[in-house]
Design an enzyme around this catalytic site. Structure first.
Site, PDB file in Angstrom:
ATOM      1  N   TRP A   1      33.724  41.285  44.907  1.00 48.92           N
ATOM      2  CA  TRP A   1      33.804  39.948  45.521  1.00 48.92           C
ATOM      3  C   TRP A   1      35.219  39.622  45.930  1.00 48.92           C
ATOM      4  O   TRP A   1      35.435  39.001  46.976  1.00 48.92           O
ATOM      5  CB  TRP A   1      33.208  38.884  44.587  1.00 48.92           C
TER       6      TRP A   1
ATOM      7  N   ASP B   1      37.601  31.756  42.852  1.00 49.60           N
ATOM      8  CA  ASP B   1      36.153  31.896  42.980  1.00 49.60           C
ATOM      9  C   ASP B   1      35.593  31.873  41.557  1.00 49.60           C
ATOM     10  O   ASP B   1      35.787  32.809  40.790  1.00 49.60           O
ATOM     11  CB  ASP B   1      35.856  33.235  43.674  1.00 49.60           C
TER      12      ASP B   1
ATOM     13  N   LYS C   1      24.014  30.411  39.849  1.00 47.49           N
ATOM     14  CA  LYS C   1      24.142  31.008  38.507  1.00 47.49           C
ATOM     15  C   LYS C   1      24.116  29.901  37.451  1.00 47.49           C
ATOM     16  O   LYS C   1      23.131  29.758  36.739  1.00 47.49           O
ATOM     17  CB  LYS C   1      25.412  31.847  38.440  1.00 47.49           C
TER      18      LYS C   1
HETATM   19  N1  PMP Z   1      31.654  35.626  44.270  1.00 49.98           N
HETATM   20  C1  PMP Z   1      31.104  36.009  43.098  1.00 49.98           C
HETATM   21  C2  PMP Z   1      32.000  36.113  41.886  1.00 49.98           C
HETATM   22  C3  PMP Z   1      29.750  36.312  43.024  1.00 49.98           C
HETATM   23  O1  PMP Z   1      29.209  36.693  41.867  1.00 49.98           O
HETATM   24  C4  PMP Z   1      28.952  36.190  44.184  1.00 49.98           C
HETATM   25  C5  PMP Z   1      27.473  36.437  44.180  1.00 49.98           C
HETATM   26  N2  PMP Z   1      26.939  37.194  43.207  1.00 49.98           N
HETATM   27  C6  PMP Z   1      29.570  35.816  45.384  1.00 49.98           C
HETATM   28  C7  PMP Z   1      30.902  35.524  45.368  1.00 49.98           C
HETATM   29  C8  PMP Z   1      28.782  35.692  46.647  1.00 49.98           C
HETATM   30  O2  PMP Z   1      28.130  34.498  46.588  1.00 49.98           O
HETATM   31  P1  PMP Z   1      27.093  33.979  47.691  1.00 49.98           P
HETATM   32  O3  PMP Z   1      25.916  34.879  47.620  1.00 49.98           O
HETATM   33  O4  PMP Z   1      26.825  32.581  47.214  1.00 49.98           O
HETATM   34  O5  PMP Z   1      27.770  34.017  49.002  1.00 49.98           O
END
Ligand code: PMP
Length: 359
Positions: free
Chosen positions: A102, A172, A196
């Site tokens: 991520w 994030d 989550k």
């Molecule tokens: N950042 C983190 C730490 C994540 O765990 C995730 C999704 N698992 C994301 C970003 C991406 O998020 P989204 O699907 O809401 O775009």
């Protein structure tokens, strides 16, 4: 009715009490004669829902007055772009710490808008640890520093907030928001996808310090934090139902006693699972001990065939979504706020029985 123990990384399990409340209110929300889904976002009833959600989130996280709470869409993934678009105002440069997939996606997106310095990375050891940071890594010629507080896939987490020499810190927190107490005033921006610890997918929460809003011109209207801050997250139709459910989750957390209390429960849950892994002589946690996440617990047996068997037998026994992320394999138990202690106790009992049958 039969509910499973759902260890999904997200969308993830929600508190049963929240789902029951939503069920009770489904057809007729407080005498309005309609579901929250069917309600105008400009109605008085909905204004109260979104207002209460914001004020309860502010209470839970102790969010200072000089921060805005924005209810947006597009997932954490859209924040990978909105952060650099809105914040690369002066130096057109940012520092990123690369602690997993991520972070990498955030870095890739930021490069479209300015210069990115990867100040530290744990890619050399498959992101199994959090790199040591020091303030001198963050030279003052940058508009912000970006970290991923909890790394959902690799099960690592920053235990300390990095010192950034006064440069705004952006994080994030998708997979750890609301899991423990947090000092919001240490951050410029906290963002998180809801699916989550907050509620259903489709909602993204951004907590942003006032002075970071409105410093870049020529941003498409919907991607400008100022648009949403000025309109109280009502510039266009917000994800009304997801915000309503998030509001119920915030009430649930307040009723439990707030983030300090849920943190204790989360620490207990993680301790049970990590202690079991460490002493099992069969399963092995993959994240470095000091950097272990409270929310996502990846582990391996070491034999892919045996791991497949484990995941299948666990699912048949009511412990679902234990397969590791497709990029790393093995197993992962995501144990967000809504996973009860009992779920961890039963999972470890299942793991012990599986070990006895297969070691
Ligand atoms: N950042 C983190 C730490 C994540 O765990 C995730 C999704 N698992 C994301 C970003 C991406 O998020 P989204 O699907 O809401 O775009």
């Amino acid at each position: 009715m039969s509910r499973v123990y759902n260890f999904s990384a997200g969308p993830a399990c929600l508190p049963v009490e929240v789902l029951q409340k939503a069920q009770e209110q489904m057809l007729d929300y407080q005498g309005t004669g309609m579901s929250v889904m069917e309600m105008s976002h400009r109605s008085k009833a909905y204004e109260e829902i979104i207002g209460a959600a914001e004020s309860n989130l502010r209470k839970l996280m102790n969010i200072p007055e000089n921060y805005k709470v924005l209810f947006l869409q597009g997932g954490a993934s859209l924040q990978f772009a909105m952060v650099p678009m809105n914040l690369l105002s002066k130096h057109k440069k940012a520092h990123y710490v690369n602690t997993g997939l991520w972070s990498k996606k955030a870095i890739k997106e930021a490069k479209r808008f300015g210069e990115v310095n990867v100040a530290a990375s744990s890619e050399d050891q498959t992101f199994s640890y959090i790199p040591k940071l020091s303030a001198d890594m963050f030279t003052p010629d940058a508009d912000y520093v970006h970290i991923t507080t909890n790394n959902t896939i690799y099960g690592t987490k920053f235990k300390e907030i990095p010192e950034t020499n006064g440069i705004p810190l952006v994080t994030d927190m998708s997979s750890c928001i609301l899991s423990e107490e947090v000092d919001v005033s240490k951050y410029g921006i906290i963002y998180a996808g809801a699916q989550k610890n907050i509620g259903p997918a489709g909602l993204t929460i951004v907590i942003i310090r006032d002075d970071l809003i409105g410093n870049v011109a020529e941003i498409p209207t919907m991607l400008d934090y100022k648009t949403h801050a000025d309109a109280g997250s009502m510039f266009n139709t917000p994800p009304t139902y997801a915000i309503y459910i998030a509001g119920l989750v915030f009430e649930w957390l307040l009723d439990l006693g707030g983030l300090g209390e849920i943190q204790k429960v989360n620490e207990r849950k993680a301790a049970i699972l990590y202690d079991y892994l460490d002493n099992s002589g069969f399963y092995k946690g993959t994240a470095r001990r000091e950097d272990r996440s409270l929310m996502n617990v990846p582990f391996v047996i070491g034999d892919p065939e045996m791991e497949k068997k484990f995941v299948a037998e666990a699912a048949a026994a009511g412990f679902v979504n234990l397969k590791g992320h497709r990029t790393v394999g093995g197993m992962r138990a995501s144990i967000y706020n809504a996973m009860p202690v009992e779920g961890i106790e039963k999972l470890t009992a299942f793991m012990e029985a599986f070990k006895k049958n297969n070691a």
